[in-house]
Motif scaffolding. Structure first.
Motif, PDB file in Angstrom:
ATOM      1  N   ARG A   1       0.832  -1.199   0.000  1.00 14.41           N
ATOM      2  CA  ARG A   1       0.000   0.000   0.000  1.00 14.41           C
ATOM      3  C   ARG A   1       0.872   1.256   0.000  1.00 14.41           C
ATOM      4  N   TRP A   2       1.869   1.285   0.860  1.00 10.50           N
ATOM      5  CA  TRP A   2       2.759   2.441   0.905  1.00 10.50           C
ATOM      6  C   TRP A   2       3.483   2.613  -0.429  1.00 10.50           C
ATOM      7  N   MET A   3       3.919   1.489  -1.002  1.00  9.70           N
ATOM      8  CA  MET A   3       4.605   1.563  -2.292  1.00  9.70           C
ATOM      9  C   MET A   3       3.690   2.137  -3.362  1.00  9.70           C
ATOM     10  N   GLY A   4       2.478   1.618  -3.452  1.00  4.37           N
ATOM     11  CA  GLY A   4       1.545   2.056  -4.482  1.00  4.37           C
ATOM     12  C   GLY A   4       1.180   3.515  -4.361  1.00  4.37           C
ATOM     13  N   GLU A   5       0.979   3.989  -3.124  1.00  8.10           N
ATOM     14  CA  GLU A   5       0.631   5.397  -2.925  1.00  8.10           C
ATOM     15  C   GLU A   5       1.766   6.306  -3.377  1.00  8.10           C
ATOM     16  N   GLY A   6       2.993   5.953  -3.016  1.00 11.10           N
ATOM     17  CA  GLY A   6       4.132   6.771  -3.428  1.00 11.10           C
ATOM     18  C   GLY A   6       4.348   6.753  -4.920  1.00 11.10           C
ATOM     19  N   ILE A   7       4.180   5.589  -5.534  1.00  8.94           N
ATOM     20  CA  ILE A   7       4.341   5.475  -6.980  1.00  8.94           C
ATOM     21  C   ILE A   7       3.288   6.301  -7.704  1.00  8.94           C
ATOM     22  N   ALA A   8       2.082   6.380  -7.149  1.00 14.38           N
ATOM     23  CA  ALA A   8       1.040   7.210  -7.754  1.00 14.38           C
ATOM     24  C   ALA A   8       1.450   8.677  -7.758  1.00 14.38           C
ATOM     25  N   VAL A   9       2.045   9.143  -6.665  1.00 15.09           N
ATOM     26  CA  VAL A   9       2.512  10.530  -6.605  1.00 15.09           C
ATOM     27  C   VAL A   9       3.596  10.770  -7.643  1.00 15.09           C
ATOM     28  N   LEU A  10       4.550   9.848  -7.730  1.00 14.07           N
ATOM     29  CA  LEU A  10       5.630   9.998  -8.700  1.00 14.07           C
ATOM     30  C   LEU A  10       5.101   9.961 -10.128  1.00 14.07           C
ATOM     31  N   SER A  11       4.101   9.127 -10.367  1.00  9.91           N
ATOM     32  CA  SER A  11       3.514   9.051 -11.701  1.00  9.91           C
ATOM     33  C   SER A  11       2.832  10.363 -12.067  1.00  9.91           C
TER      34      SER A  11
ATOM     35  N   ASP B   1       2.637 -11.821  -6.310  1.00  3.66           N
ATOM     36  CA  ASP B   1       1.339 -11.153  -6.212  1.00  3.66           C
ATOM     37  C   ASP B   1       0.992 -10.733  -4.785  1.00  3.66           C
ATOM     38  N   LEU B   2       1.597 -11.362  -3.793  1.00  8.20           N
ATOM     39  CA  LEU B   2       1.318 -10.971  -2.409  1.00  8.20           C
ATOM     40  C   LEU B   2       1.697  -9.516  -2.174  1.00  8.20           C
ATOM     41  N   LEU B   3       2.661  -9.036  -2.901  1.00  9.02           N
ATOM     42  CA  LEU B   3       3.059  -7.636  -2.803  1.00  9.02           C
ATOM     43  C   LEU B   3       2.512  -6.814  -3.967  1.00  9.02           C
ATOM     44  N   MET B   4       2.634  -7.340  -5.180  1.00  4.19           N
ATOM     45  CA  MET B   4       2.273  -6.552  -6.356  1.00  4.19           C
ATOM     46  C   MET B   4       0.774  -6.235  -6.415  1.00  4.19           C
ATOM     47  N   THR B   5      -0.074  -7.147  -5.945  1.00  2.98           N
ATOM     48  CA  THR B   5      -1.507  -6.863  -5.981  1.00  2.98           C
ATOM     49  C   THR B   5      -1.859  -5.638  -5.143  1.00  2.98           C
ATOM     50  N   PRO B   6      -1.405  -5.541  -3.874  1.00  5.02           N
ATOM     51  CA  PRO B   6      -1.699  -4.308  -3.131  1.00  5.02           C
ATOM     52  C   PRO B   6      -0.984  -3.083  -3.684  1.00  5.02           C
ATOM     53  N   VAL B   7       0.185  -3.263  -4.315  1.00  5.24           N
ATOM     54  CA  VAL B   7       0.851  -2.124  -4.962  1.00  5.24           C
ATOM     55  C   VAL B   7      -0.047  -1.555  -6.059  1.00  5.24           C
ATOM     56  N   VAL B   8      -0.531  -2.416  -6.932  1.00  8.16           N
ATOM     57  CA  VAL B   8      -1.368  -1.973  -8.049  1.00  8.16           C
ATOM     58  C   VAL B   8      -2.678  -1.367  -7.543  1.00  8.16           C
ATOM     59  N   GLU B   9      -3.279  -2.002  -6.544  1.00  2.47           N
ATOM     60  CA  GLU B   9      -4.545  -1.481  -6.001  1.00  2.47           C
ATOM     61  C   GLU B   9      -4.369  -0.077  -5.435  1.00  2.47           C
ATOM     62  N   ALA B  10      -3.291   0.134  -4.670  1.00  2.00           N
ATOM     63  CA  ALA B  10      -3.058   1.454  -4.080  1.00  2.00           C
ATOM     64  C   ALA B  10      -2.694   2.476  -5.153  1.00  2.00           C
ATOM     65  N   PHE B  11      -1.918   2.050  -6.125  1.00  2.00           N
ATOM     66  CA  PHE B  11      -1.564   2.938  -7.240  1.00  2.00           C
ATOM     67  C   PHE B  11      -2.818   3.417  -7.959  1.00  2.00           C
ATOM     68  N   GLU B  12      -3.704   2.487  -8.278  1.00  2.00           N
ATOM     69  CA  GLU B  12      -4.922   2.848  -9.010  1.00  2.00           C
ATOM     70  C   GLU B  12      -5.852   3.713  -8.166  1.00  2.00           C
ATOM     71  N   ALA B  13      -5.872   3.461  -6.862  1.00  2.00           N
ATOM     72  CA  ALA B  13      -6.767   4.225  -5.982  1.00  2.00           C
ATOM     73  C   ALA B  13      -6.292   5.658  -5.775  1.00  2.00           C
ATOM     74  N   HIS B  14      -4.991   5.902  -5.904  1.00  2.00           N
ATOM     75  CA  HIS B  14      -4.446   7.214  -5.543  1.00  2.00           C
ATOM     76  C   HIS B  14      -3.888   8.000  -6.726  1.00  2.00           C
ATOM     77  N   LEU B  15      -3.959   7.425  -7.933  1.00  2.00           N
ATOM     78  CA  LEU B  15      -3.497   8.177  -9.099  1.00  2.00           C
ATOM     79  C   LEU B  15      -4.495   9.286  -9.416  1.00  2.00           C
ATOM     80  N   PRO B  16      -4.056  10.551  -9.390  1.00  2.00           N
ATOM     81  CA  PRO B  16      -5.000  11.649  -9.618  1.00  2.00           C
ATOM     82  C   PRO B  16      -5.669  11.577 -10.993  1.00  2.00           C
ATOM     83  N   ALA B  17      -6.972  11.848 -11.007  1.00  2.00           N
ATOM     84  CA  ALA B  17      -7.761  11.900 -12.248  1.00  2.00           C
ATOM     85  C   ALA B  17      -7.532  10.663 -13.106  1.00  2.00           C
ATOM     86  N   ARG B  18      -7.531   9.523 -12.458  1.00  2.00           N
ATOM     87  CA  ARG B  18      -7.182   8.280 -13.150  1.00  2.00           C
ATOM     88  C   ARG B  18      -8.065   8.018 -14.369  1.00  2.00           C
ATOM     89  N   ALA B  19      -9.342   8.355 -14.286  1.00  2.00           N
ATOM     90  CA  ALA B  19     -10.264   8.042 -15.378  1.00  2.00           C
ATOM     91  C   ALA B  19     -10.007   8.886 -16.624  1.00  2.00           C
TER      92      ALA B  19
END
Length: 317
Positions: free
Chosen positions: A238-248, A267-285
């Protein structure tokens, strides 16, 4: 075929490889990193001579953890080696009659992934390496982005928690204090020390000694189905995905490659990374999304990338 030598200088080992122009390591040799930092250039020179022999090499690329100056020769600061304004490239060049390029180790790994790994199909790549801390490298429009002073992409020190955990850089709340292997281990040890429910299996790893609880061991427990280990990996992701969303949002890369020891968790790590990334990427749609991929070259990325930089961006200074 144009050959080049890649060198990866770590706190415990100096690894070198003779690399072909298509990114293949043809031969490799390593030595322990000497405690006396003044001896490192001589060790590097010896390793290079042993590798090259009678072959012709275009140059030497050196990846080193720390701030590398815009001259691509001076290590301004290294966290694990006693270097302050160290003219590393000049010292090695004096011992070996070849051009020498010095690059931050994560930058070198990013270039390796861009040229021969996870970013082969893009001109814009962000590499995020998760280990003891977090390293990063940026390739923009086919060129390695070093910033105005050569020290860009220190992404692990992006501040994510005001007045958060003290980081080794002197600031509080840096991303790597929450989204690294060290953070995973720290959290696991805290859960054991607090005797939290479900911590028995992780506690058994240490057998009374918290220092024996390691990231790979936690990952193995998670793969075996231990609920707390799975929860800890999910928190890390989750922490990874949120930070990656900011960097993106800032960098807009088309590919984000995630490297370091995290690949073992799958997938134990990558699944929550992707979920957090998608949830926090600004204006994702309303925007194209970067592809999140595991890095392809593993621990060899730095050697391969450094060698290729010596070939395609030679430093004759």
């Amino acid at each position: 075929m144009t050959l080049a030598v890649g060198v990866d200088i770590g706190g415990t080992k100096i690894a070198t490889g003779l690399v072909s122009e298509d990114g293949k390591i043809l031969d490799s040799v390593s030595e322990p990193t000497p405690d006396d930092a003044t001896k490192i250039p001589a060790v590097v020179a010896d390793l290079v001579e042993r590798l090259v022999g009678d072959e012709q090499a275009a140059g030497i690329g050196i990846g080193a953890a720390g701030f590398v100056g815009e001259d691509r020769s001076t290590v301004r600061f290294a966290p694990n080696i006693d270097w302050r304004e160290e003219p590393l490239g000049e010292r090695v060049r004096a011992l070996v009659d070849l051009p020498v390029v010095v690059e931050n180790d994560a930058n070198a790994a990013a270039w390796g992934e861009f040229r021969f790994g996870a970013g082969e199909d893009t001109d814009d790549l962000l590499l995020v390496t998760i280990g003891t801390g977090i390293g990063g490298g940026i390739v923009h429009r086919g060129r390695l982005f070093r910033g105005g002073f050569g020290v860009a992409a220190e992404i692990g020190h992006m501040r994510v928690v005001p007045d958060g955990i003290l980081c080794g850089c002197g600031q509080h709340g840096c991303w790597e204090q929450y989204a690294s292997g060290s953070a995973l281990v720290r959290n696991a040890r805290e859960r054991v020390a607090n005797e939290d429910e479900g911590s028995e299996a992780i506690a058994a790893l240490g057998d009374g000694d918290l220092s024996k609880i390691t990231g790979p061991a936690i990952t193995k427990l998670a793969q075996q189905g231990d609920a707390l280990a799975i929860e800890l990996l999910a928190e890390l992701g989750r922490w990874m995905g949120e930070g990656i969303a900011v960097l993106s949002a800032i960098l807009d890369p088309s590919v984000i490659a995630i490297g370091g020891g995290v690949g073992a968790a799958g997938d134990l790590l990558m699944t929550p990374v992707v979920e957090a990334f998608e949830a926090h990427l600004p204006a994702r749609a309303h925007r194209p999304e970067a592809a999140l991929r595991l890095a392809a070259l593993g621990n060899e990325a730095g050697i391969i990338g450094a060698a290729d930089l010596a070939r395609v961006e030679p430093n004759h200074g």
